[in-house]
Design a protein around this motif. Structure first.
Motif, PDB file in Angstrom:
ATOM      1  N   ALA A   1       0.830  -1.207   0.000  1.00  0.00           N
ATOM      2  CA  ALA A   1       0.000   0.000   0.000  1.00  0.00           C
ATOM      3  C   ALA A   1       0.863   1.255   0.000  1.00  0.00           C
ATOM      4  N   THR A   2       1.880   1.284   0.851  1.00  0.00           N
ATOM      5  CA  THR A   2       2.735   2.469   0.963  1.00  0.00           C
ATOM      6  C   THR A   2       3.525   2.697  -0.317  1.00  0.00           C
ATOM      7  N   GLN A   3       4.099   1.640  -0.864  1.00  0.00           N
ATOM      8  CA  GLN A   3       4.882   1.789  -2.091  1.00  0.00           C
ATOM      9  C   GLN A   3       4.013   2.217  -3.265  1.00  0.00           C
ATOM     10  N   ALA A   4       2.840   1.610  -3.401  1.00  0.00           N
ATOM     11  CA  ALA A   4       1.969   1.930  -4.532  1.00  0.00           C
ATOM     12  C   ALA A   4       1.434   3.354  -4.434  1.00  0.00           C
ATOM     13  N   TYR A   5       0.934   3.729  -3.254  1.00  0.00           N
ATOM     14  CA  TYR A   5       0.451   5.103  -3.106  1.00  0.00           C
ATOM     15  C   TYR A   5       1.598   6.105  -3.227  1.00  0.00           C
ATOM     16  N   GLY A   6       2.771   5.745  -2.743  1.00  0.00           N
ATOM     17  CA  GLY A   6       3.925   6.621  -2.885  1.00  0.00           C
ATOM     18  C   GLY A   6       4.266   6.870  -4.343  1.00  0.00           C
ATOM     19  N   ARG A   7       4.176   5.824  -5.136  1.00  0.00           N
ATOM     20  CA  ARG A   7       4.439   5.958  -6.579  1.00  0.00           C
ATOM     21  C   ARG A   7       3.375   6.832  -7.239  1.00  0.00           C
ATOM     22  N   ALA A   8       2.102   6.613  -6.876  1.00  0.00           N
ATOM     23  CA  ALA A   8       1.018   7.432  -7.433  1.00  0.00           C
ATOM     24  C   ALA A   8       1.219   8.897  -7.071  1.00  0.00           C
ATOM     25  N   HIS A   9       1.581   9.151  -5.825  1.00  0.00           N
ATOM     26  CA  HIS A   9       1.789  10.524  -5.363  1.00  0.00           C
ATOM     27  C   HIS A   9       2.990  11.165  -6.061  1.00  0.00           C
ATOM     28  N   ALA A  10       4.041  10.403  -6.292  1.00  0.00           N
ATOM     29  CA  ALA A  10       5.220  10.935  -6.983  1.00  0.00           C
ATOM     30  C   ALA A  10       4.884  11.334  -8.422  1.00  0.00           C
ATOM     31  N   ILE A  11       4.016  10.567  -9.045  1.00  0.00           N
ATOM     32  CA  ILE A  11       3.625  10.835 -10.430  1.00  0.00           C
ATOM     33  C   ILE A  11       2.700  12.050 -10.508  1.00  0.00           C
ATOM     34  N   ALA A  12       1.762  12.139  -9.552  1.00  0.00           N
ATOM     35  CA  ALA A  12       0.742  13.198  -9.589  1.00  0.00           C
ATOM     36  C   ALA A  12       0.533  13.760  -8.185  1.00  0.00           C
ATOM     37  N   PRO A  13       1.433  14.634  -7.712  1.00  0.00           N
ATOM     38  CA  PRO A  13       1.373  15.112  -6.332  1.00  0.00           C
ATOM     39  C   PRO A  13       0.098  15.870  -5.960  1.00  0.00           C
ATOM     40  N   ASP A  14      -0.591  16.460  -6.927  1.00  0.00           N
ATOM     41  CA  ASP A  14      -1.823  17.190  -6.620  1.00  0.00           C
ATOM     42  C   ASP A  14      -3.083  16.356  -6.842  1.00  0.00           C
ATOM     43  N   ASP A  15      -2.911  15.108  -7.252  1.00  0.00           N
ATOM     44  CA  ASP A  15      -4.054  14.221  -7.466  1.00  0.00           C
ATOM     45  C   ASP A  15      -4.621  13.831  -6.102  1.00  0.00           C
ATOM     46  N   LEU A  16      -5.867  14.191  -5.853  1.00  0.00           N
ATOM     47  CA  LEU A  16      -6.469  13.994  -4.534  1.00  0.00           C
ATOM     48  C   LEU A  16      -6.473  12.534  -4.080  1.00  0.00           C
ATOM     49  N   PRO A  17      -6.937  11.572  -4.897  1.00  0.00           N
ATOM     50  CA  PRO A  17      -6.911  10.180  -4.426  1.00  0.00           C
ATOM     51  C   PRO A  17      -5.494   9.665  -4.153  1.00  0.00           C
ATOM     52  N   ALA A  18      -4.542  10.019  -5.009  1.00  0.00           N
ATOM     53  CA  ALA A  18      -3.171   9.547  -4.822  1.00  0.00           C
ATOM     54  C   ALA A  18      -2.560  10.152  -3.564  1.00  0.00           C
ATOM     55  N   ALA A  19      -2.683  11.460  -3.411  1.00  0.00           N
ATOM     56  CA  ALA A  19      -2.069  12.143  -2.268  1.00  0.00           C
ATOM     57  C   ALA A  19      -2.747  11.764  -0.956  1.00  0.00           C
ATOM     58  N   SER A  20      -4.069  11.709  -0.953  1.00  0.00           N
ATOM     59  CA  SER A  20      -4.769  11.366   0.295  1.00  0.00           C
ATOM     60  C   SER A  20      -4.544   9.906   0.660  1.00  0.00           C
ATOM     61  N   GLY A  21      -4.490   9.031  -0.338  1.00  0.00           N
ATOM     62  CA  GLY A  21      -4.190   7.622  -0.064  1.00  0.00           C
ATOM     63  C   GLY A  21      -2.804   7.450   0.527  1.00  0.00           C
ATOM     64  N   TYR A  22      -1.850   8.182  -0.018  1.00  0.00           N
ATOM     65  CA  TYR A  22      -0.478   8.103   0.488  1.00  0.00           C
ATOM     66  C   TYR A  22      -0.405   8.651   1.915  1.00  0.00           C
ATOM     67  N   ALA A  23      -1.040   9.788   2.150  1.00  0.00           N
ATOM     68  CA  ALA A  23      -1.046  10.359   3.504  1.00  0.00           C
ATOM     69  C   ALA A  23      -1.724   9.405   4.486  1.00  0.00           C
ATOM     70  N   ASP A  24      -2.775   8.745   4.040  1.00  0.00           N
ATOM     71  CA  ASP A  24      -3.492   7.791   4.889  1.00  0.00           C
ATOM     72  C   ASP A  24      -2.584   6.635   5.302  1.00  0.00           C
ATOM     73  N   VAL A  25      -1.913   6.010   4.331  1.00  0.00           N
ATOM     74  CA  VAL A  25      -1.064   4.863   4.687  1.00  0.00           C
ATOM     75  C   VAL A  25       0.145   5.294   5.507  1.00  0.00           C
ATOM     76  N   LEU A  26       0.678   6.484   5.250  1.00  0.00           N
ATOM     77  CA  LEU A  26       1.787   6.977   6.071  1.00  0.00           C
ATOM     78  C   LEU A  26       1.329   7.215   7.507  1.00  0.00           C
ATOM     79  N   THR A  27       0.128   7.767   7.670  1.00  0.00           N
ATOM     80  CA  THR A  27      -0.404   8.019   9.006  1.00  0.00           C
ATOM     81  C   THR A  27      -0.673   6.716   9.742  1.00  0.00           C
ATOM     82  N   ARG A  28      -1.151   5.720   9.031  1.00  0.00           N
ATOM     83  CA  ARG A  28      -1.451   4.423   9.658  1.00  0.00           C
ATOM     84  C   ARG A  28      -0.213   3.753  10.256  1.00  0.00           C
ATOM     85  N   THR A  29       0.970   4.094   9.752  1.00  0.00           N
ATOM     86  CA  THR A  29       2.179   3.461  10.289  1.00  0.00           C
ATOM     87  C   THR A  29       2.433   3.869  11.728  1.00  0.00           C
TER      88      THR A  29
END
Length: 176
Positions: free
Chosen positions: A68-96
């Protein structure tokens, strides 16, 4: 053992079922096949934030934090302003719950709140993140804003008010 060719053939059907709220939920074997099919697809189309975000969601459903972290991290790196990618990445980072990752998520969430200040999902993630960082004043402010933005059910409001009360207790204990 799953065969990547079979997973690739099943990919369109599995994606449709994964994103259709009325469809029968995928079982663990189907989720594994979806993950394998997506990884295979993304090896050829690596610049798809939607594909990486979906793989991140699958990682969450499989209870695989690394995926989850790697995939969302990749999505966020590709599209940092994309809401689903950025919020998903922030969510999995927070869950850690790990301080460094919580700080990274806080930065992403602050950026998202600048873009979408009234987004309830972002406010909720930002409040949880602030709470975990022991920034109780900030968590309270974000939950208060959620209450001001949405009427919601009495159960929803009671849940948020309970979180605020707990944060206030921690804040009071921190001050004294």
């Amino acid at each position: 053992m799953l065969d990547w060719r079979q997973a690739t053939r099943q990919l369109p059907e599995l994606i449709n079922r994964a994103i259709d709220p009325r469809a029968r939920p995928l079982n663990e074997t189907e989720l594994q096949a979806l993950a394998l099919g997506l990884r295979t697809h993304l090896s050829h189309d690596a610049n798809s934030p939607e594909g990486w975000s979906l793989l991140g969601r699958v990682g969450i459903m499989l209870n695989n934090a690394t995926l989850a972290t790697q995939a969302y991290g990749r999505a966020h790196a590709i599209a940092p302003d994309d809401l689903p990618a950025a919020s998903g990445y922030a969510d999995v980072l927070t869950r850690t719950g790990e301080p460094e990752m919580l700080q990274q998520a806080a930065g992403i969430l602050n950026h998202l709140l600048n873009l979408h200040p009234d987004n309830l999902r972002i406010l909720q993630l930002a409040a949880i993140n602030a709470y975990q960082l022991e920034r109780y004043d900030l968590a309270i402010a974000r939950w208060d804003k959620m209450l001001s933005l949405k009427e919601g059910s009495s159960r929803w409001r009671a849940d948020i008010e309970q979180k605020i009360a707990l944060a206030r207790q921690h804040l009071s204990a921190k001050v004294h």
